[in-house]
Design a protein around this motif. Structure first.
Motif, PDB file in Angstrom:
ATOM      1  N   TYR A 250       0.844  -1.313  -0.116  1.00  0.00           N
ATOM      2  CA  TYR A 250       0.124   0.003   0.083  1.00  0.00           C
ATOM      3  C   TYR A 250       0.768   1.378   0.015  1.00  0.00           C
ATOM      4  O   TYR A 250       0.481   2.150  -0.529  1.00  0.00           O
ATOM      5  CB  TYR A 250      -0.973  -0.049   1.252  1.00  0.00           C
ATOM      6  CG  TYR A 250      -2.167  -0.932   0.828  1.00  0.00           C
ATOM      7  CD1 TYR A 250      -2.846  -0.674  -0.151  1.00  0.00           C
ATOM      8  CD2 TYR A 250      -2.548  -1.936   1.801  1.00  0.00           C
ATOM      9  CE1 TYR A 250      -4.360  -1.420  -0.352  1.00  0.00           C
ATOM     10  CE2 TYR A 250      -3.460  -2.707   1.569  1.00  0.00           C
ATOM     11  CZ  TYR A 250      -4.436  -2.411   0.580  1.00  0.00           C
ATOM     12  OH  TYR A 250      -5.528  -3.075   0.352  1.00  0.00           O
ATOM     13  N   ARG A 251       1.955   1.212   0.813  1.00  0.00           N
ATOM     14  CA  ARG A 251       2.801   2.510   0.814  1.00  0.00           C
ATOM     15  C   ARG A 251       3.341   2.830  -0.758  1.00  0.00           C
ATOM     16  O   ARG A 251       3.473   3.843  -1.253  1.00  0.00           O
ATOM     17  CB  ARG A 251       3.900   2.046   1.869  1.00  0.00           C
ATOM     18  CG  ARG A 251       4.797   3.528   2.234  1.00  0.00           C
ATOM     19  CD  ARG A 251       5.911   3.102   3.351  1.00  0.00           C
ATOM     20  NE  ARG A 251       5.543   2.256   4.102  1.00  0.00           N
ATOM     21  CZ  ARG A 251       6.103   0.839   4.289  1.00  0.00           C
ATOM     22  NH1 ARG A 251       7.118   0.675   3.801  1.00  0.00           N
ATOM     23  NH2 ARG A 251       5.710   0.281   5.403  1.00  0.00           N
ATOM     24  N   ALA A 252       4.019   1.572  -1.195  1.00  0.00           N
ATOM     25  CA  ALA A 252       4.574   1.881  -2.557  1.00  0.00           C
ATOM     26  C   ALA A 252       3.341   2.144  -3.813  1.00  0.00           C
ATOM     27  O   ALA A 252       3.606   3.106  -4.547  1.00  0.00           O
ATOM     28  CB  ALA A 252       4.919   0.111  -3.304  1.00  0.00           C
ATOM     29  N   LEU A 253       2.078   1.819  -3.557  1.00  0.00           N
ATOM     30  CA  LEU A 253       1.104   2.181  -4.234  1.00  0.00           C
ATOM     31  C   LEU A 253       0.689   3.380  -3.942  1.00  0.00           C
ATOM     32  O   LEU A 253       0.345   4.332  -5.058  1.00  0.00           O
ATOM     33  CB  LEU A 253      -0.094   0.947  -4.243  1.00  0.00           C
ATOM     34  CG  LEU A 253      -1.361   1.311  -5.099  1.00  0.00           C
ATOM     35  CD1 LEU A 253      -1.161   1.237  -6.690  1.00  0.00           C
ATOM     36  CD2 LEU A 253      -2.375   0.462  -4.683  1.00  0.00           C
ATOM     37  N   GLY A 254       0.521   3.823  -2.883  1.00  0.00           N
ATOM     38  CA  GLY A 254       0.054   5.288  -2.393  1.00  0.00           C
ATOM     39  C   GLY A 254       1.064   6.366  -2.915  1.00  0.00           C
ATOM     40  O   GLY A 254       0.706   7.414  -3.398  1.00  0.00           O
ATOM     41  N   LYS A 255       2.477   6.015  -3.080  1.00  0.00           N
ATOM     42  CA  LYS A 255       3.267   6.888  -3.594  1.00  0.00           C
ATOM     43  C   LYS A 255       3.197   7.360  -5.046  1.00  0.00           C
ATOM     44  O   LYS A 255       3.179   8.764  -5.449  1.00  0.00           O
ATOM     45  CB  LYS A 255       4.612   6.419  -3.863  1.00  0.00           C
ATOM     46  CG  LYS A 255       5.332   6.389  -2.368  1.00  0.00           C
ATOM     47  CD  LYS A 255       6.730   5.683  -2.276  1.00  0.00           C
ATOM     48  CE  LYS A 255       7.362   5.746  -1.115  1.00  0.00           C
ATOM     49  NZ  LYS A 255       8.594   5.101  -0.941  1.00  0.00           N
ATOM     50  N   ASN A 256       2.296   6.554  -5.944  1.00  0.00           N
ATOM     51  CA  ASN A 256       1.935   6.836  -7.401  1.00  0.00           C
ATOM     52  C   ASN A 256       0.498   7.066  -7.619  1.00  0.00           C
ATOM     53  O   ASN A 256       0.363   7.028  -8.822  1.00  0.00           O
ATOM     54  CB  ASN A 256       2.853   5.982  -8.162  1.00  0.00           C
ATOM     55  CG  ASN A 256       4.400   6.012  -8.041  1.00  0.00           C
ATOM     56  OD1 ASN A 256       5.112   7.091  -7.878  1.00  0.00           O
ATOM     57  ND2 ASN A 256       5.084   4.626  -7.978  1.00  0.00           N
ATOM     58  N   ALA A 257      -0.369   6.660  -6.719  1.00  0.00           N
ATOM     59  CA  ALA A 257      -1.733   6.494  -7.063  1.00  0.00           C
ATOM     60  C   ALA A 257      -2.289   7.689  -7.410  1.00  0.00           C
ATOM     61  O   ALA A 257      -2.004   8.604  -6.801  1.00  0.00           O
ATOM     62  CB  ALA A 257      -2.373   5.816  -5.857  1.00  0.00           C
TER      63      ALA A 257
END
Length: 135
Positions: free
Chosen positions: A40-47
């Motif tokens: 979720y952290r990785a996805l949240g950076k670019n979402a």
């Protein structure tokens, strides 16, 4: 044959034939939660979520929009990272790609277990030498 090493994985193996081994790996809930948090952290950076700047959307909204994708990523990560740890812990050297045998889905705050069948190097026994003949 069951084992618990310094890691918190529980690994159980069973012989399925001369070269096939059935391996069950139980991943504790803490590791599952860490994998979800990383995903979720990785996805949240670019979402990109409408109404929010990139990387600024609330976690709840990201979970709602991208939860299905994250589950498959977490599943892949948990299997890949923990399978090879478990195989080396049990001193198993696969000669082919392991075949995933279970359809379990990782869920937050729950342990995750999966089962694979793996072919390993057969134990080779040296050929008996023929006794020398008197002649």
């Amino acid at each position: 044959m069951s084992s618990q090493a310094a890691s918190d994985l529980r690994v159980e193996t069973r012989e399925e034939g001369p070269v096939a081994r059935w391996v069950e790996v139980d991943v504790p809930a803490a590791r599952v939660d860490q994998a979800f948090a990383r995903a979720y952290r990785a996805l949240g950076k670019n979402a990109r979520v409408r109404g929010f700047r990139p990387g600024k959307a609330p976690l709840g909204m990201i979970k709602k929009l991208y939860g299905g994708n994250v589950i498959s990523e977490v599943h892949e990560e948990l299997v890949n990272k923990n399978l090879f740890s478990a195989l080396s812990e049990q001193s198993l050297r696969p000669i082919a790609s392991p075949v995933l045998d279970s359809q379990a889905i990782p869920r937050a705050n729950e342990a995750f277990d999966f089962t694979v069948v793996v072919d390993i190097m057969p134990k080779l026994v040296p050929a008996c030498q023929t006794p020398a003949t008197d002649g």
